[in-house]
Design an enzyme around this catalytic site. Structure first.
Site, PDB file in Angstrom:
ATOM      1  N   GLY A   4     -22.342  -2.120  15.017  1.00 25.22           N
ATOM      2  CA  GLY A   4     -22.023  -2.214  16.462  1.00 25.22           C
ATOM      3  C   GLY A   4     -20.876  -0.863  16.741  1.00 25.22           C
ATOM      4  O   GLY A   4     -20.502  -0.949  17.920  1.00 25.22           O
ATOM      5  N   SER A  45     -31.346   1.228   3.937  1.00 19.32           N
ATOM      6  CA  SER A  45     -31.147   1.213   5.180  1.00 19.32           C
ATOM      7  C   SER A  45     -30.770  -0.232   5.999  1.00 19.32           C
ATOM      8  O   SER A  45     -31.210  -0.563   7.274  1.00 19.32           O
ATOM      9  CB  SER A  45     -31.956   1.776   6.232  1.00 19.32           C
ATOM     10  OG  SER A  45     -32.116   3.227   5.661  1.00 19.32           O
ATOM     11  N   PRO A  46     -30.065  -1.100   5.259  1.00 17.14           N
ATOM     12  CA  PRO A  46     -29.699  -2.421   5.751  1.00 17.14           C
ATOM     13  C   PRO A  46     -28.933  -2.709   7.092  1.00 17.14           C
ATOM     14  O   PRO A  46     -29.120  -3.649   7.773  1.00 17.14           O
ATOM     15  CB  PRO A  46     -28.928  -3.150   4.635  1.00 17.14           C
ATOM     16  CG  PRO A  46     -28.258  -2.147   3.930  1.00 17.14           C
ATOM     17  CD  PRO A  46     -29.376  -0.933   4.158  1.00 17.14           C
ATOM     18  N   LEU A  47     -28.398  -1.433   7.313  1.00 20.49           N
ATOM     19  CA  LEU A  47     -27.432  -1.463   8.523  1.00 20.49           C
ATOM     20  C   LEU A  47     -28.169  -0.585   9.604  1.00 20.49           C
ATOM     21  O   LEU A  47     -27.620  -0.256  10.538  1.00 20.49           O
ATOM     22  CB  LEU A  47     -26.149  -0.947   8.103  1.00 20.49           C
ATOM     23  CG  LEU A  47     -25.130  -1.881   7.418  1.00 20.49           C
ATOM     24  CD1 LEU A  47     -23.908  -1.107   7.009  1.00 20.49           C
ATOM     25  CD2 LEU A  47     -24.932  -3.201   7.800  1.00 20.49           C
ATOM     26  N   ALA A  48     -29.578  -0.174   9.366  1.00 21.96           N
ATOM     27  CA  ALA A  48     -30.170   0.540  10.459  1.00 21.96           C
ATOM     28  C   ALA A  48     -29.363   1.872  10.484  1.00 21.96           C
ATOM     29  O   ALA A  48     -29.003   2.234  11.515  1.00 21.96           O
ATOM     30  CB  ALA A  48     -30.517  -0.009  11.523  1.00 21.96           C
ATOM     31  N   TYR A  70     -31.658  12.729  -4.114  1.00 22.81           N
ATOM     32  CA  TYR A  70     -30.402  12.867  -3.677  1.00 22.81           C
ATOM     33  C   TYR A  70     -29.501  14.058  -3.990  1.00 22.81           C
ATOM     34  O   TYR A  70     -28.458  13.998  -4.630  1.00 22.81           O
ATOM     35  CB  TYR A  70     -29.791  11.532  -3.461  1.00 22.81           C
ATOM     36  CG  TYR A  70     -30.228  10.565  -3.023  1.00 22.81           C
ATOM     37  CD1 TYR A  70     -31.454  10.479  -2.321  1.00 22.81           C
ATOM     38  CD2 TYR A  70     -29.760   8.979  -3.458  1.00 22.81           C
ATOM     39  CE1 TYR A  70     -32.116   9.366  -1.881  1.00 22.81           C
ATOM     40  CE2 TYR A  70     -30.443   8.153  -2.676  1.00 22.81           C
ATOM     41  CZ  TYR A  70     -31.663   8.098  -2.123  1.00 22.81           C
ATOM     42  OH  TYR A  70     -32.303   6.935  -1.763  1.00 22.81           O
ATOM     43  N   LEU A 117     -26.339  -1.203  13.136  1.00 18.39           N
ATOM     44  CA  LEU A 117     -25.872  -2.754  12.988  1.00 18.39           C
ATOM     45  C   LEU A 117     -24.444  -2.987  12.380  1.00 18.39           C
ATOM     46  O   LEU A 117     -24.188  -4.181  12.165  1.00 18.39           O
ATOM     47  CB  LEU A 117     -26.891  -3.386  11.778  1.00 18.39           C
ATOM     48  CG  LEU A 117     -28.271  -3.375  12.557  1.00 18.39           C
ATOM     49  CD1 LEU A 117     -29.363  -3.881  11.574  1.00 18.39           C
ATOM     50  CD2 LEU A 117     -28.528  -4.367  13.628  1.00 18.39           C
ATOM     51  N   GLY A 131     -26.320   2.415  10.302  1.00 17.14           N
ATOM     52  CA  GLY A 131     -24.824   2.139  11.039  1.00 17.14           C
ATOM     53  C   GLY A 131     -25.115   1.464  12.277  1.00 17.14           C
ATOM     54  O   GLY A 131     -23.925   0.977  12.924  1.00 17.14           O
TER      55      GLY A 131
HETATM   56  N1  LIG Z   1     -35.994   4.519  -0.998  1.00 20.84           N
HETATM   57  C1  LIG Z   1     -35.648   5.170   0.013  1.00 20.84           C
HETATM   58  O1  LIG Z   1     -36.812   5.757   0.515  1.00 20.84           O
HETATM   59  C2  LIG Z   1     -34.596   5.163   0.770  1.00 20.84           C
HETATM   60  C3  LIG Z   1     -34.451   5.601   1.993  1.00 20.84           C
HETATM   61  C4  LIG Z   1     -33.202   5.667   2.592  1.00 20.84           C
HETATM   62  C5  LIG Z   1     -32.077   5.015   2.185  1.00 20.84           C
HETATM   63  N2  LIG Z   1     -32.343   4.297   0.895  1.00 20.84           N
HETATM   64  C6  LIG Z   1     -31.126   4.115   0.140  1.00 20.84           C
HETATM   65  O2  LIG Z   1     -30.439   3.039   0.904  1.00 20.84           O
HETATM   66  C7  LIG Z   1     -29.183   3.268   1.002  1.00 20.84           C
HETATM   67  C8  LIG Z   1     -28.591   2.783   2.403  1.00 20.84           C
HETATM   68  O3  LIG Z   1     -29.309   3.241   3.292  1.00 20.84           O
HETATM   69  P1  LIG Z   1     -28.854   4.070   4.669  1.00 20.84           P
HETATM   70  O4  LIG Z   1     -27.663   5.070   4.130  1.00 20.84           O
HETATM   71  O5  LIG Z   1     -30.117   4.921   4.845  1.00 20.84           O
HETATM   72  O6  LIG Z   1     -28.410   3.349   5.988  1.00 20.84           O
HETATM   73  P2  LIG Z   1     -27.589   2.194   6.019  1.00 20.84           P
HETATM   74  O7  LIG Z   1     -26.944   1.532   4.785  1.00 20.84           O
HETATM   75  O8  LIG Z   1     -27.943   1.145   6.834  1.00 20.84           O
HETATM   76  O9  LIG Z   1     -26.169   2.806   6.827  1.00 20.84           O
HETATM   77  C9  LIG Z   1     -25.361   3.505   6.130  1.00 20.84           C
HETATM   78  C10 LIG Z   1     -24.473   4.253   7.124  1.00 20.84           C
HETATM   79  O10 LIG Z   1     -23.787   3.284   8.059  1.00 20.84           O
HETATM   80  C11 LIG Z   1     -22.244   3.492   8.425  1.00 20.84           C
HETATM   81  N3  LIG Z   1     -21.639   2.484   7.793  1.00 20.84           N
HETATM   82  C12 LIG Z   1     -21.530   1.845   6.749  1.00 20.84           C
HETATM   83  N4  LIG Z   1     -20.412   0.899   6.533  1.00 20.84           N
HETATM   84  C13 LIG Z   1     -19.742   0.829   7.910  1.00 20.84           C
HETATM   85  C14 LIG Z   1     -18.876   0.212   8.352  1.00 20.84           C
HETATM   86  N5  LIG Z   1     -18.450  -0.898   7.735  1.00 20.84           N
HETATM   87  N6  LIG Z   1     -18.364   0.424   9.447  1.00 20.84           N
HETATM   88  C15 LIG Z   1     -19.076   1.532  10.244  1.00 20.84           C
HETATM   89  N7  LIG Z   1     -20.014   2.251   9.778  1.00 20.84           N
HETATM   90  C16 LIG Z   1     -20.396   1.899   8.479  1.00 20.84           C
HETATM   91  C17 LIG Z   1     -22.085   4.779   7.437  1.00 20.84           C
HETATM   92  O11 LIG Z   1     -22.196   5.858   8.603  1.00 20.84           O
HETATM   93  P3  LIG Z   1     -21.457   7.039   8.264  1.00 20.84           P
HETATM   94  O12 LIG Z   1     -21.531   7.670   6.883  1.00 20.84           O
HETATM   95  O13 LIG Z   1     -22.276   7.771   9.191  1.00 20.84           O
HETATM   96  O14 LIG Z   1     -19.950   6.719   8.778  1.00 20.84           O
HETATM   97  C18 LIG Z   1     -23.019   4.698   6.414  1.00 20.84           C
HETATM   98  O15 LIG Z   1     -23.351   5.985   5.566  1.00 20.84           O
HETATM   99  C19 LIG Z   1     -28.870   4.828   0.699  1.00 20.84           C
HETATM  100  O16 LIG Z   1     -27.701   5.248   0.419  1.00 20.84           O
HETATM  101  C20 LIG Z   1     -29.940   4.927  -0.455  1.00 20.84           C
HETATM  102  O17 LIG Z   1     -29.454   4.611  -1.671  1.00 20.84           O
HETATM  103  C21 LIG Z   1     -33.653   4.784   0.161  1.00 20.84           C
END
Ligand SMILES: NC(=O)c1ccc[n+]([C@@H]2O[C@H](COP(=O)([O-])OP(=O)(O)OC[C@H]3O[C@@H](n4cnc5c(N)ncnc54)[C@H](OP(=O)(O)O)[C@@H]3O)[C@@H](O)[C@H]2O)c1
Length: 324
Positions: free
Chosen positions: A219, A210-213, A63, A217, A215
């Site tokens: 909505g 990516s537990p919120l897919a 990162y 999830l 963002g």
């Molecule tokens: N091991 C791996 O290969 C791998 C791969 C991917 C991710 N990860 C890890 O997983 C973590 C999370 O995954 P991710 O960032 O891909 O996806 P995510 O957690 O599913 O989605 C995060 C995004 O959702 C939006 N969000 C979060 N809270 C919100 C809220 N309350 N209201 C509205 N929008 C909201 C934000 O988008 P905006 O920033 O656009 O507002 C945020 O950046 C990463 O930070 C990383 O540490 C690991």
């Protein structure tokens, strides 16, 4: 929600941690799919997460080549959190490197973490190292024995590779703590691939990324499709058309169901999506949502206060199953 144990280790973590891909710095953000945020915002996001009960953070060398590790630990220090005061998981990038690089580069990781320890050290993925999976895990075990990392984990490992990792570490007297994989209500591959069964059998924690897919999830894109235009290009869900008109129409029944449950709990769609994840799979799954604003971090951590009934868990399961 009670704290969880990280695999068979003595490390206790909150069911929801904070993903720190969002702290990667602007240089690499386009390809990683996150929005650029500055250090004062990182400070505020980390502070909000801590205030709301998050005890651990997931970062990675990848990162921003240490940028996220440095931003995270700067924020912890700014908040007066001493080394060891929060649990830190980071990852080694295996691409084009041999297992020997793990030993040679641990000093860089500790340097970027600015005095904070590596509580969990993960191999970011199993595909791109010049060394075998067992060689990488033996090098990880050596780091553990040298006291450089508290626990060892993997990421993006399938059931077979996870078992190999577990057995290789066991031969070295080290437990496999975790496997970090994508899990969310639209992506439940762990249930068919053997990863969930294997994790349960071996006592390994699955860390849901990516537990919120990305963002979806929350909505927010269903409520305001105009926001789709602002989604960073590299975000992984774009490829599946999830943000398109048809994609949003397909997932709307799930968002509607989450919203109905959310209203009954005075919660939000995102909170119910996360609460479902850390409830449905029992203690095996913990989640690391990412946040680019402090209010998001507060909201996400608030999922730990949502207690779903069995009927609610079942209703969400049934609708999600048709989409995942
Ligand atoms: N091991 C791996 O290969 C791998 C791969 C991917 C991710 N990860 C890890 O997983 C973590 C999370 O995954 P991710 O960032 O891909 O996806 P995510 O957690 O599913 O989605 C995060 C995004 O959702 C939006 N969000 C979060 N809270 C919100 C809220 N309350 N209201 C509205 N929008 C909201 C934000 O988008 P905006 O920033 O656009 O507002 C945020 O950046 C990463 O930070 C990383 O540490 C690991």
């Amino acid at each position: 929600m009670n704290a969880r144990r990280l695999g068979p280790t003595d490390i206790e973590i909150s069911p929801i941690g904070l993903g720190c891909l969002q702290f990667a710095g602007s240089g690499r953000l386009a390809s990683l799919g996150a929005r650029p945020i500055d250090q004062p915002t990182v400070d505020a996001v980390v502070g909000a997460a801590l205030d709301a009960g998050v005890t651990w953070f997931d970062t990675a060398e990848g990162y921003g080549r240490g940028h996220s590790e440095r931003a995270l630990t700067s924020a912890l220090t700014a908040r007066g959190v001493p080394p060891g005061g929060a649990t830190i998981a980071t990852k080694w990038t295996p691409t084009g490197r041999t297992a020997g690089h793990l030993r040679r580069s641990i000093g860089d990781r500790l340097d970027h973490l600015q005095g904070h320890p590596v509580d969990l050290y993960q191999i970011h993925e199993p595909y791109s190292s010049l060394s075998s999976v067992p060689a990488q895990l033996r090098a990880m075990a050596a780091l553990h024995h040298a006291g450089a990392v508290r626990a060892v984990g993997v990421s993006n490992f399938n059931a077979r590779r996870m078992t190999t990792a577990y057995e290789t570490l066991r031969a070295e007297g080290v437990p496999l703590a975790s496997n970090q994989v994508q899990i969310n209500l639209l992506h439940r591959g762990i249930e068919h691939s053997g990863v969930l069964d294997t994790a349960r059998r071996l006592g390994v924690t699955l860390i849901a990324y990516s537990p919120l897919a990305g963002g979806i999830l929350t909505g927010r894109y269903h409520d305001d499709p105009a926001q789709v235009a602002t989604v960073p290009k590299g975000r992984r869900w774009t490829g599946r058309g999830a943000y398109g008109t048809a994609g949003l129409a397909r997932t709307r029944p799930l968002i509607d169901a989450l919203r109905t449950v959310a209203e009954a709990h005075d919660a939000t769609v995102a909170q119910v999506a996360l609460a479902w994840l850390v409830t449905y799979y029992g203690d095996t799954v913990v989640a690391i949502p990412g946040a680019s604003r402090p209010a998001q971090a507060t909201e996400l951590a608030g999922a730990m206060r949502v207690t779903l009934t069995d009927a609610e868990v079942g209703r969400i399961d049934a609708i999600s199953r048709r989409l995942a």
